[in-house]
Design an enzyme around this catalytic site. Structure first.
Site, mmCIF file in Angstrom:
data_model
loop_
_atom_site.group_PDB
_atom_site.id
_atom_site.type_symbol
_atom_site.label_atom_id
_atom_site.label_comp_id
_atom_site.label_asym_id
_atom_site.label_seq_id
_atom_site.Cartn_x
_atom_site.Cartn_y
_atom_site.Cartn_z
ATOM 1 N N GLU A 20 0.978 -1.400 -0.234
ATOM 2 C CA GLU A 20 -0.187 -0.391 0.217
ATOM 3 C C GLU A 20 0.588 1.428 -0.280
ATOM 4 O OE1 GLU A 20 -3.614 -0.074 2.598
ATOM 5 O OE2 GLU A 20 -2.524 1.792 3.964
ATOM 6 N N PRO A 23 -0.781 8.991 -1.803
ATOM 7 C CA PRO A 23 0.635 10.132 -2.597
ATOM 8 C C PRO A 23 0.828 11.086 -1.745
ATOM 9 C CG PRO A 23 -2.026 10.445 -2.842
ATOM 10 C CD PRO A 23 -1.742 8.933 -1.596
ATOM 11 N N PRO A 24 2.016 11.159 -1.832
ATOM 12 C CA PRO A 24 3.100 12.731 -0.944
ATOM 13 C C PRO A 24 1.908 13.591 -1.750
ATOM 14 C CG PRO A 24 3.954 10.498 -2.536
ATOM 15 C CD PRO A 24 2.905 10.433 -3.196
ATOM 16 N N LYS A 25 2.762 14.951 -0.974
ATOM 17 C CA LYS A 25 1.633 15.663 -0.870
ATOM 18 C C LYS A 25 2.886 16.764 -1.349
ATOM 19 C CE LYS A 25 -0.486 15.849 3.710
ATOM 20 N NZ LYS A 25 0.067 16.866 4.952
ATOM 21 N N THR A 51 -3.946 4.576 -1.760
ATOM 22 C CA THR A 51 -5.678 5.500 -0.958
ATOM 23 C C THR A 51 -5.669 6.729 -1.315
ATOM 24 O OG1 THR A 51 -3.414 7.227 0.908
ATOM 25 C CG2 THR A 51 -3.165 4.649 1.032
ATOM 26 N N HIS A 80 -8.299 3.078 -3.520
ATOM 27 C CA HIS A 80 -8.938 3.334 -2.091
ATOM 28 C C HIS A 80 -10.154 4.441 -2.458
ATOM 29 C CE1 HIS A 80 -5.755 1.580 0.992
ATOM 30 N NE2 HIS A 80 -6.023 0.342 -0.213
ATOM 31 N N ARG A 110 -14.816 3.730 4.151
ATOM 32 C CA ARG A 110 -15.359 4.249 5.052
ATOM 33 C C ARG A 110 -17.410 3.965 5.418
ATOM 34 N NH1 ARG A 110 -13.131 6.155 8.391
ATOM 35 N NH2 ARG A 110 -14.851 7.523 8.910
ATOM 36 N N GLN A 186 -8.254 -3.131 9.293
ATOM 37 C CA GLN A 186 -7.074 -2.233 9.348
ATOM 38 C C GLN A 186 -5.930 -2.624 10.016
ATOM 39 O OE1 GLN A 186 -5.623 0.922 10.017
ATOM 40 N NE2 GLN A 186 -7.774 1.434 10.418
#
Length: 606
Positions: A20, A23-25, A51, A80, A110, A186
């Protein structure tokens, strides 16, 4: 290819596994993640997952990353997808974009029940439960046959719900009955509890694959944060093993690798776990060592499946042990052996990213790490909300004035509440050492969201400041971050220019996207570093423009999210949105780390 089809056709003599990523910021982190993905793909995962931020907050980045993995790295991708707080049409848009990119696997998340009277931003009314998302995909002529759908499960219970285990299993069964094909759990650390829980899942009539999630420990601090966030049960044996090494990040990482290997062996020995999901946090070394430690590293299943397809008599024609005797150690090695098309790799794949990438992730520290790191801006596993309405009302009440907000931050400093929207826990021990200075700033209306005192070479085993291996020394420059008015920013900027003497650097940014600073382009301030035997100087906390701007955007989004918990046109929402629109986030560093009071004396003169 759909994951369920791949699982059904899987024939290797080891469990399958998936990795998994998030995405980096930053653009640099995103670019450098691609070479890391290429190297980890050489370990032969059945699929890679990406994600999706809460409310679609990482929509574009998630789709871009998932598309590159699917079409450039040629590894089947699981995207995701969350439905809570998604604006109307976003779910359709995301599914359509995934389909266009050839992605055939969705992890539908969710599954929370409706949250009563929460004042969310406008959402798609079709989705209030995770099962609704599964049902929608399955009933849609456009999407029903396009995706294999996975759902989440919580062996240790759902951290955001009060339902008991049987109630949670009812939620899970509803998602399966709606059309889910596989389950990803999880993260957890209690194998005995997981196996007990899995028996109850099977007893519920749920027969689809259940894939447990494993996250190797990286640092003691991140372990505490993640297990608290996820509500994970931690066995006494793990607590006892970590206690004597908690200040030595290198030993914690080694223990994390050994623990993950042991967990995988126990789970797969049960007979009902055919595969595992590894949460990498975009880090490479630990997951690679776990796979290698299990003896599973080798050629990709896609490659073996291609060999089977190409041979006249299928698998019976191939001696896999003779065919795949070389384990690639990097993406570039794989390319030279013909296992990966070298034209599909980023230019620097396999050579290590620029600026000694290995040091980026030795001591991962969220946004304070190197902004070039693929792990910069660490996220939680499922892209959950930063805060909940229940937490907002219980801790922060009904703020209607600026004075009310000041009191919230002061109450946190005094220990009367254990969090603010920007700090998800009580003050750290080192913050207690500058408590009076922080209180003074907050009483002035400068609401602090991050800080540290100056430290001039304490031992790395120090109970408050220590980190890294023993026999070392650690250092810190004093810094503080807070929200202030534009008038205050003007005053601060003038003071630094006239009296800073080159010792003080700052960044200031607002919601509209403006940024002011005296740091030159490309300037980087290391504010925490350590000196250890046999190593280069390690810099674990770096403040520069890219990381500040990334954090600035997140910080103002927190004001927006906080505001949604109050009714439209309410005093509370008007106040919080007004603060978001009018205040500036300010970050100030004083470079004189030998003088503990330097930063606070300078600010005290304002």
């Amino acid at each position: 290819m759909k994951l369920t089809e791949k699982i059904a056709a899987y024939r290797l003599n080891r469990p399958f596994y998936t990795f998994e990523f998030f995405p980096p910021k930053t653009d640099e982190g995103f670019e450098n993640l691609l070479s890391r993905v290429a190297r980890l793909a050489s370990l032969g995962p059945l699929a890679l997952s990406v994600t999706w931020g809460a409310g679609g907050s990482t929509k574009d980045r998630s789709l871009e990353l998932a598309g590159l993995i699917q079409n450039v790295e040629k590894v089947d991708t699981i995207l995701h997808l969350t439905c809570t707080n998604m604006e109307g049409g976003m779910v359709d848009d995301a599914l359509r974009a995934a389909k266009e990119r050839g992605i055939q696997n969705i992890l539908a998340l969710r599954g929370d029940p409706p949250r009563g009277e929460e004042y969310w931003i406008p959402t798609d009314p079709r989705f209030t439960h995770g099962a609704d998302l599964v049902s929608y995909i399955r009933s849609s002529p456009e999407f029903s046959s396009s995706f294999s759908i996975g759902v989440a499960a919580y062996p240790d219970g759902h951290a955001d719900r009060d339902s008991d285990e049987d109630g949670e299993l009812d939620y899970l069964k509803a998602k399966v009955d709606a059309g889910a094909d596989f389950i990803m759990t999880q993260l957890f650390y209690d194998c005995d509890n997981f196996l007990r829980w899995l028996k109850k899942v099977r007893g519920k009539g749920i027969t689809i694959p259940v894939i447990p999630s494993i996250m190797p420990l990286q640092t003691y601090a991140s372990f505490l944060r993640l297990t608290k966030f996820c509500g994970s049960r931690v066995p006494d044996s793990v607590v006892s093993a970590l206690e004597p090494i908690r200040h030595d990040d290198a030993q914690v990482k080694e223990y994390g690798i050994a623990l993950a290997i042991d967990m995988v062996k126990r789970l797969t020995a049960s007979g009902d776990v055919a595969g595992l999901h590894f949460c990498t946090l975009n880090l490479e070394k630990s997951v690679r060592r776990v796979i290698e430690g299990l003896g599973w590293a080798g050629g990709s299943p896609e490659i073996r499946n291609k060999l089977i397809t190409d041979m006249p008599n299928g698998a019976d024609s191939i001696d896999f042990e003779a065919t795949m005797t070389i384990t690639p150690t990097s993406a570039s090695d794989s390319a030279t052996k013909g296992l990966i098309d070298s034209t599909s790799l980023p230019p620097d794949a396999g050579r290590g990213e620029i600026n000694n990438a290995s040091s980026w992730d030795e001591y991962p520290n969220g946004r304070f790490g190197d902004f070039k790191s693929p792990a910069f801006g660490e996220q939680d596993q499922w892209g959950g909300p930063v805060i909940t309405r229940g937490e907002a009302l219980a801790n922060w009440g009904q703020p209607k004035t600026v004075s009310d907000l000041t009191e919230i931050f002061l109450r946190h400093l005094r220990g009367e509440i254990d969090s603010t929207p920007f700090s998800h826990g009580p003050l750290s021990p080192e913050s207690m050492l500058i408590l009076k200075q922080l209180e003074k700033l907050n009483r002035k209306g400068w609401w602090t969201v991050g800080s540290q005192p100056a430290v001039d070479g304490v031992r790395s085993t120090d109970e408050v400041f220590g980190w890294g291996p023993p026999s070392g020394y650690v250092y810190q420059k004093g810094f503080v971050e807070f929200f202030a008015t534009q008038e205050d920013v003007d005053q601060i900027e003038k003071k630094i220019k006239e009296d800073g003497g080159g010792w003080v650097d700052y960044f200031a940014g607002n919601f509209e996207g403006q940024c002011r600073s005296n740091v030159p382009d490309g300037g980087r301030n290391a504010v925490t570093w350590g000196v250890f035997p046999g190593q280069e100087v390690l810099q674990t906390t770096i403040i520069e423009r890219e990381s500040f701007l990334s954090w600035k955007d997140e910080a103002f989004s927190i004001w927006s999210e906080w505001a949604t918990f109050y009714a439209p046109d309410s005093e509370e929402r008007k106040l919080l949105e007004g603060i978001r629109d009018q205040r500036w986030l300010v970050s100030i560093v004083h470079h004189d780390y030998k003088e503990a009071s330097a930063l606070w004396s300078f600010l005290g003169e304002l």
